[in-house]
Write an enzyme that holds these catalytic residues in place. Structure first.
Site, PDB file in Angstrom:
ATOM      1  N   ARG A  19       0.817  -1.219   0.000  1.00 23.09           N
ATOM      2  CA  ARG A  19       0.000   0.000   0.000  1.00 23.09           C
ATOM      3  C   ARG A  19       0.852   1.272   0.000  1.00 23.09           C
ATOM      4  NH1 ARG A  19      -3.895  -0.483   4.896  1.00 23.09           N
ATOM      5  NH2 ARG A  19      -4.415   1.640   4.240  1.00 23.09           N
ATOM      6  N   GLN A  76      11.500 -14.681   7.091  1.00 21.86           N
ATOM      7  CA  GLN A  76      10.220 -15.386   7.019  1.00 21.86           C
ATOM      8  C   GLN A  76       9.860 -15.556   5.545  1.00 21.86           C
ATOM      9  OE1 GLN A  76       6.629 -13.364   8.135  1.00 21.86           O
ATOM     10  NE2 GLN A  76       5.496 -15.241   8.513  1.00 21.86           N
ATOM     11  N   ASN A 174      -7.656  -5.482  20.271  1.00 24.18           N
ATOM     12  CA  ASN A 174      -6.344  -6.109  20.238  1.00 24.18           C
ATOM     13  C   ASN A 174      -5.396  -5.348  19.319  1.00 24.18           C
ATOM     14  OD1 ASN A 174      -4.199  -7.924  20.355  1.00 24.18           O
ATOM     15  ND2 ASN A 174      -5.075  -9.271  18.801  1.00 24.18           N
ATOM     16  N   ALA A 411      34.988  46.142  -1.197  1.00 32.31           N
ATOM     17  CA  ALA A 411      33.847  45.586  -1.923  1.00 32.31           C
ATOM     18  C   ALA A 411      34.244  45.207  -3.342  1.00 32.31           C
ATOM     19  CB  ALA A 411      32.709  46.605  -1.954  1.00 32.31           C
TER      20      ALA A 411
END
Length: 455
Positions: A19, A76, A174, A411
């Site tokens: 998603r 897994q 839960n 400058a």
């Protein structure tokens, strides 16, 4: 009473995160400049676990690189449910016999105190086989319910679709997080079946198995539902960012920081701001920023990896990059950028200036349009400007170069050699004056344009 116990943290992060629609692993997406799994691990680390195991699957290389040696990983594959995922950590934990705390990498805001409460409840007088973390949302929707008595002892865990009307009326839901002793956890997981529509092995099933054995299982409830909010999409990531930022803004203001428009200020996970700092609208803090008391950060400024001293002023429209240090009372103004540079006490760079790989002495003045030319396309070089030096506007300081104390650079100068203390350096092309040239030029061009119009 909370006490330190030997425990292992198992963090599930094997999901594909489809998603998110991203090539980046879901749990590596950042909230407040920190990956969501790192938010969680920071809270875990506060309890000094004996072991940390992250269960990985899709995108395992990204996770293993990001984690380095901070945690072990286990794979897994295939992915057959949360119970199956936790079982993969058993080999990594070996003969570890302490408590196991199971969490999710995409649920980053679980508080350290909540984790501790779960571990403490696991060692209550009723000796629960497992402790479930529950929450009470405003709208319980289709969450699984935790049916428990007033003492927090669970009588049943039930999925919404299987709950009767009375069970659905229960607001205790839960979260999926769970704690159990290692021996109980592995033995109960061995008995979990996959006789369900998805053919998966679900971690919460161990609770009902233990209850059926006559064992006690207990529930701990979060302080707020936001603590266990999962992040599965870009929208939920944005909501989590907003949640985190709102809390951090409130904390800052309670600590004595003035935010002129709080909703427009964005902090990083490690931003440190002292009391009596004022932050104007639309300011962004990246990682690694500290702000001392009395400083003002003006609107539309961006700071990252920077240290701002007492009474300093930054911006508006300033950018401080990593390694920027402003010492007490110094100031950078609009459209000034600093990178790996130190601005000494009371020094000023008020306009349109780039200071990179530089050291500026106390009381120095850097004129508008000044740049330190620190890069030759291959290497970086340092510019050192002495105390009270005056750098005139539109000057280019070509590093490596040192400007001495009290020196003046006129400058428009391009300075490539050191300037001694107290010297004036003027590096300009000789000015040529041609009297009347401009008048003759304008006359000629006007006549030419008029002739073109007649044609």
């Amino acid at each position: 009473m909370s006490q330190s116990r030997d425990f292992a943290a198992v963090i599930l992060a094997a999901g594909k995160g489809t998603r998110m629609k991203s090539g980046l692993h879901k749990v590596l997406h950042q909230i407040a400049g920190r990956a969501m799994i790192d938010h969680l691990m920071a809270s875990v680390d506060s309890l000094a676990p004996s072991h940390k195991v992250v269960v990985v699957g899709a995108g395992r290389e990204q996770l293993e690189t990001a984690l380095g040696v901070r945690a072990k990983t286990c794979l897994q594959e295939p992915q057959l449910g949360t119970g199956h995922a936790v079982q993969q950590a058993q080999a990594q934990l070996g003969d570890f016999a302490g408590d196991v705390l199971v969490m999710y990498g995409d649920v980053p805001f679980v508080r350290t105190a909540t984790m501790q409460a779960m571990l403490d409840r696991l060692h209550g007088d009723d000796n629960p086989a497992a402790v479930v973390l529950a929450f009470e949302p405003e709208d319980a929707l289709a969450y699984g319910r935790v049916i428990a008595d007033d003492a927090g002892r669970i009588s049943k865990m039930v999925e919404f679709k299987d709950a009767d009307e009375a069970e659905r009326a229960c607001r205790l839901c839960n979260s999926g997080l769970l704690a159990a002793r290692a021996a109980d956890l592995w033995a109960l997981l061995d008995r979990v079946g996959n006789d369900n529509a998805a053919g998966e092995y679900y971690l919460p099933d161990i609770v009902n198995i233990a209850i059926a054995d006559g064992r006690t299982c207990a529930v701990v409830t979060t302080e707020t539902p936001d603590e266990v909010a999962g992040i599965n999409s870009r929208g939920e990531l944005a909501a989590a960012e907003a949640q985190w930022q709102q809390l951090r803004r409130e904390e800052a203001m309670e600590a004595g920081v003035t935010l002129r428009a709080p909703e427009t200020v964005f902090f990083s996970y490690d931003t440190e701001i002292a009391a009596d700092v004022t932050i104007e609208p639309n300011v962004v803090f990246g990682p690694g920023v500290t702000i001392a008391s009395g400083a003002t950060i003006r609107a539309f400024s961006h700071l990252e990896g920077a240290k701002v001293g007492e009474g300093c002023e930054v911006g508006p429209y300033a950018r401080l990059r990593p390694g920027a240090v402003l010492e007490k009372g110094s100031k950078v103004g609009n459209f000034v950028e600093m990178k790996k540079a130190v601005l000494g006490e009371g020094a000023k760079a008020n306009h349109l200036t780039y200071l990179g790989d530089a050291e500026i002495g106390a009381g120095a003045n850097i004129g508008a349009g000044t740049i330190t030319c620190n890069y030759d396309g291959y290497f970086k070089y340092k510019t050192v400007i002495g105390e009270r030096a005056f750098i005139g506007s539109n000057s280019a300081l070509i590093a490596p170069v040192t400007i001495g104390a009290d020196a003046i650079v006129a400058a428009g100068s391009a300075v490539s050699r050191d300037v001694a203390p107290g010297d004036l350096r003027m590096v300009r092309a000789e000015q040529a004056v041609k009297p009347g040239w401009a008048d003759r030029f304008h006359d000629t061009m006007k006549k030419k344009k008029a002739a073109e119009k007649k044609d």
